[in-house]
Motif scaffolding. Structure first.
Motif, PDB file in Angstrom:
ATOM      1  N   LEU A 216       0.822  -1.213   0.000  1.00 20.56           N
ATOM      2  CA  LEU A 216       0.000   0.000   0.000  1.00 20.56           C
ATOM      3  C   LEU A 216       0.857   1.265   0.000  1.00 20.56           C
ATOM      4  N   ALA A 217       1.982   1.242   0.714  1.00 19.79           N
ATOM      5  CA  ALA A 217       2.866   2.415   0.722  1.00 19.79           C
ATOM      6  C   ALA A 217       3.413   2.676  -0.675  1.00 19.79           C
ATOM      7  N   ALA A 218       3.791   1.614  -1.376  1.00 18.13           N
ATOM      8  CA  ALA A 218       4.291   1.768  -2.744  1.00 18.13           C
ATOM      9  C   ALA A 218       3.193   2.301  -3.660  1.00 18.13           C
ATOM     10  N   ALA A 219       2.000   1.733  -3.539  1.00 16.00           N
ATOM     11  CA  ALA A 219       0.888   2.163  -4.398  1.00 16.00           C
ATOM     12  C   ALA A 219       0.549   3.635  -4.174  1.00 16.00           C
ATOM     13  N   PHE A 241      -2.843  -9.949   7.125  1.00 20.82           N
ATOM     14  CA  PHE A 241      -3.926  -9.042   7.499  1.00 20.82           C
ATOM     15  C   PHE A 241      -4.907  -9.801   8.379  1.00 20.82           C
ATOM     16  N   THR A 242      -4.956  -9.440   9.666  1.00 21.03           N
ATOM     17  CA  THR A 242      -5.826 -10.122  10.616  1.00 21.03           C
ATOM     18  C   THR A 242      -6.706  -9.116  11.346  1.00 21.03           C
ATOM     19  N   PHE A 250     -14.600  -5.246  10.073  1.00 21.19           N
ATOM     20  CA  PHE A 250     -13.598  -4.217   9.812  1.00 21.19           C
ATOM     21  C   PHE A 250     -13.870  -2.953  10.631  1.00 21.19           C
ATOM     22  N   SER A 251     -12.831  -2.434  11.271  1.00 19.40           N
ATOM     23  CA  SER A 251     -12.904  -1.057  11.740  1.00 19.40           C
ATOM     24  C   SER A 251     -12.786  -0.157  10.516  1.00 19.40           C
ATOM     25  N   GLU A 252     -13.035   1.126  10.680  1.00 15.62           N
ATOM     26  CA  GLU A 252     -12.938   2.022   9.528  1.00 15.62           C
ATOM     27  C   GLU A 252     -11.519   2.054   8.967  1.00 15.62           C
ATOM     28  N   GLU A 253     -10.543   2.055   9.857  1.00 16.39           N
ATOM     29  CA  GLU A 253      -9.147   2.056   9.400  1.00 16.39           C
ATOM     30  C   GLU A 253      -8.808   0.760   8.674  1.00 16.39           C
ATOM     31  N   GLU A 254      -9.251  -0.365   9.232  1.00 20.17           N
ATOM     32  CA  GLU A 254      -9.008  -1.651   8.583  1.00 20.17           C
ATOM     33  C   GLU A 254      -9.687  -1.722   7.229  1.00 20.17           C
ATOM     34  N   TRP A 255     -10.898  -1.190   7.156  1.00 22.75           N
ATOM     35  CA  TRP A 255     -11.616  -1.231   5.888  1.00 22.75           C
ATOM     36  C   TRP A 255     -10.910  -0.413   4.811  1.00 22.75           C
ATOM     37  N   ARG A 256     -10.399   0.751   5.175  1.00 25.51           N
ATOM     38  CA  ARG A 256      -9.673   1.568   4.203  1.00 25.51           C
ATOM     39  C   ARG A 256      -8.468   0.807   3.667  1.00 25.51           C
ATOM     40  N   SER A 257      -7.745   0.167   4.544  1.00 23.61           N
ATOM     41  CA  SER A 257      -6.558  -0.574   4.113  1.00 23.61           C
ATOM     42  C   SER A 257      -6.925  -1.804   3.294  1.00 23.61           C
ATOM     43  N   ALA A 263      -8.369  -3.598  -4.136  1.00 29.36           N
ATOM     44  CA  ALA A 263      -8.423  -2.875  -5.407  1.00 29.36           C
ATOM     45  C   ALA A 263      -7.191  -3.155  -6.269  1.00 29.36           C
ATOM     46  N   LEU A 264      -6.087  -3.521  -5.639  1.00 29.17           N
ATOM     47  CA  LEU A 264      -4.860  -3.838  -6.358  1.00 29.17           C
ATOM     48  C   LEU A 264      -4.836  -5.285  -6.853  1.00 29.17           C
ATOM     49  N   LYS A 265      -5.824  -6.090  -6.435  1.00 31.54           N
ATOM     50  CA  LYS A 265      -6.034  -7.458  -6.902  1.00 31.54           C
ATOM     51  C   LYS A 265      -4.890  -8.413  -6.578  1.00 31.54           C
ATOM     52  N   PRO A 266      -4.586  -8.587  -5.294  1.00 31.07           N
ATOM     53  CA  PRO A 266      -3.610  -9.620  -4.934  1.00 31.07           C
ATOM     54  C   PRO A 266      -4.185 -11.004  -5.207  1.00 31.07           C
ATOM     55  N   ASP A 267      -3.333 -11.956  -5.477  1.00 31.44           N
ATOM     56  CA  ASP A 267      -3.790 -13.318  -5.717  1.00 31.44           C
ATOM     57  C   ASP A 267      -4.155 -14.017  -4.412  1.00 31.44           C
ATOM     58  N   GLN A 268      -3.556 -13.567  -3.325  1.00 31.21           N
ATOM     59  CA  GLN A 268      -3.771 -14.221  -2.043  1.00 31.21           C
ATOM     60  C   GLN A 268      -3.505 -13.223  -0.925  1.00 31.21           C
ATOM     61  N   ILE A 269      -4.264 -13.357   0.163  1.00 33.48           N
ATOM     62  CA  ILE A 269      -4.022 -12.573   1.365  1.00 33.48           C
ATOM     63  C   ILE A 269      -3.863 -13.542   2.524  1.00 33.48           C
ATOM     64  N   THR A 270      -2.787 -13.421   3.245  1.00 27.40           N
ATOM     65  CA  THR A 270      -2.549 -14.241   4.424  1.00 27.40           C
ATOM     66  C   THR A 270      -3.281 -13.637   5.615  1.00 27.40           C
ATOM     67  N   THR A 271      -3.969 -14.489   6.381  1.00 30.62           N
ATOM     68  CA  THR A 271      -4.734 -13.997   7.517  1.00 30.62           C
ATOM     69  C   THR A 271      -4.875 -15.080   8.580  1.00 30.62           C
ATOM     70  N   ASP A 272      -5.037 -14.659   9.834  1.00 30.76           N
ATOM     71  CA  ASP A 272      -5.356 -15.572  10.936  1.00 30.76           C
ATOM     72  C   ASP A 272      -6.857 -15.673  11.156  1.00 30.76           C
ATOM     73  N   GLU A 273      -7.644 -14.946  10.373  1.00 30.75           N
ATOM     74  CA  GLU A 273      -9.101 -14.930  10.548  1.00 30.75           C
ATOM     75  C   GLU A 273      -9.777 -15.012   9.179  1.00 30.75           C
TER      76      GLU A 273
END
Length: 287
Positions: A216-219, A241-242, A250-257, A263-273
């Motif tokens: 996200l910082a790069a984008a 991302f957990t 999602f909190s508002e901050e979590e939702w923004r992130s 929107a950048l379309k990652p193939d996979q997101i790692t999460t504990d939830e």
């Protein structure tokens, strides 16, 4: 413990793109025990993408643990690299007094899987620590497994050694720490050059593992890391991302992130939830 019939937490489809939700450290939910053989079996049956960590032992084999020392996750003491498989047999996980999963056991657990299931071996040691004996051990025990496996690590020498000995296994690289350092020292253009070199390098990775805040910082500064990887024919896993409150979503901050990441379309997101993330996404999208 999660239930086999609950097939949520596998993926999110959005804007014509499918993003898998990878179960971090073999946990479908954060409440699941760390590195659970039961959850792994569930994931194999459901077609999940999952991750476990491997630490090298003194005898050249491996154990499914994250830390270098036994104290944090188990009832044992001392560095794992000085313990043999027999030394670890009587040690238990702190959660539930479960036996540790050794690499020899792991191979036996992987003989029947859903065709979509994928298990990531995240190698926590570098090639200097693992050496030729460790690579031989992997080859001996994982050459003929039924499950789909991707071997990943931050050490490119290690990934190359896996490629040479086990060319049929998928490979992943994690240049995150290196890219953070290059960005800090020389800016995004230098980081882009380095990432492109890794993508085109001799490891021939299938997947690139990148810290989601780095993406996200790069984008934000105009550098789309995911698009670059996709242009080079590589997949991207955005880790980790957990949700802080799985029930609330999602909190508002979590939702923004998270929405910016999607929107950048990652193939996979790692999460504990994974199931909670899928539910929270559906609630937000449905309004």
């Amino acid at each position: 413990m999660t239930k086999l019939l609950d097939a949520q937490g596998l993926e999110i489809s959005h804007a014509g793109h499918r993003t898998r939700l990878k179960w971090h450290r073999l946990r479908k939910r954060f409440a699941d025990p760390l590195f659970s053989a039961e959850v792994m079996a569930e994931g194999f049956a459901a077609g999940a993408s999952m991750e476990l960590d491997l630490r090298v032992r003194a005898d050249g084999g491996f154990v499914v643990l994250h830390d270098k020392e036994l104290e944090g996750e188990t009832t044992g003491y001392g560095p794992i690299a000085k313990k043999s498989g027999s030394d670890l047999r009587d040690i238990r996980m702190k959660e539930g007094a479960r036996p540790l999963i050794l690499s020899e056991d792991l191979a036996g657990m992987m003989q029947a899987t859903h065709p979509a299931a994928l298990l990531q071996f995240d190698m926590k040691d570098d090639y200097e620590a693992i050496g030729a004996s460790g690579i031989e051990h992997l080859a001996e025990h994982f050459r003929d497994i039924a499950a789909s496996v991707i071997v990943s690590g931050g050490c490119l020498d290690l990934v190359m050694a896996v490629k040479e000995k086990l060319p049929h296994l998928l490979r992943g690289i994690d240049p995150t720490d290196k890219l953070y350092g290059i960005r800090e020292a020389s800016g995004w253009k230098a980081a882009e050059t380095e990432l492109r070199a890794d993508l085109r390098g001799p490891t021939e990775p299938d997947t690139v593992y990148l810290h989601w805040p780095l993406i996200l910082a790069a984008a934000k500064d105009g550098f789309d890391m995911i698009a670059l990887c996709r242009d080079e024919g590589k997949r991207v896993d955005a880790w980790t991302f957990t949700l802080k409150d799985p029930e609330a979503g999602f909190s508002e901050e979590e939702w923004r992130s998270f929405s910016a990441l999607m929107a950048l379309k990652p193939d996979q997101i790692t999460t504990d939830e994974a199931p909670a993330t899928e539910r929270a996404w559906r609630r937000r999208i449905s309004g």
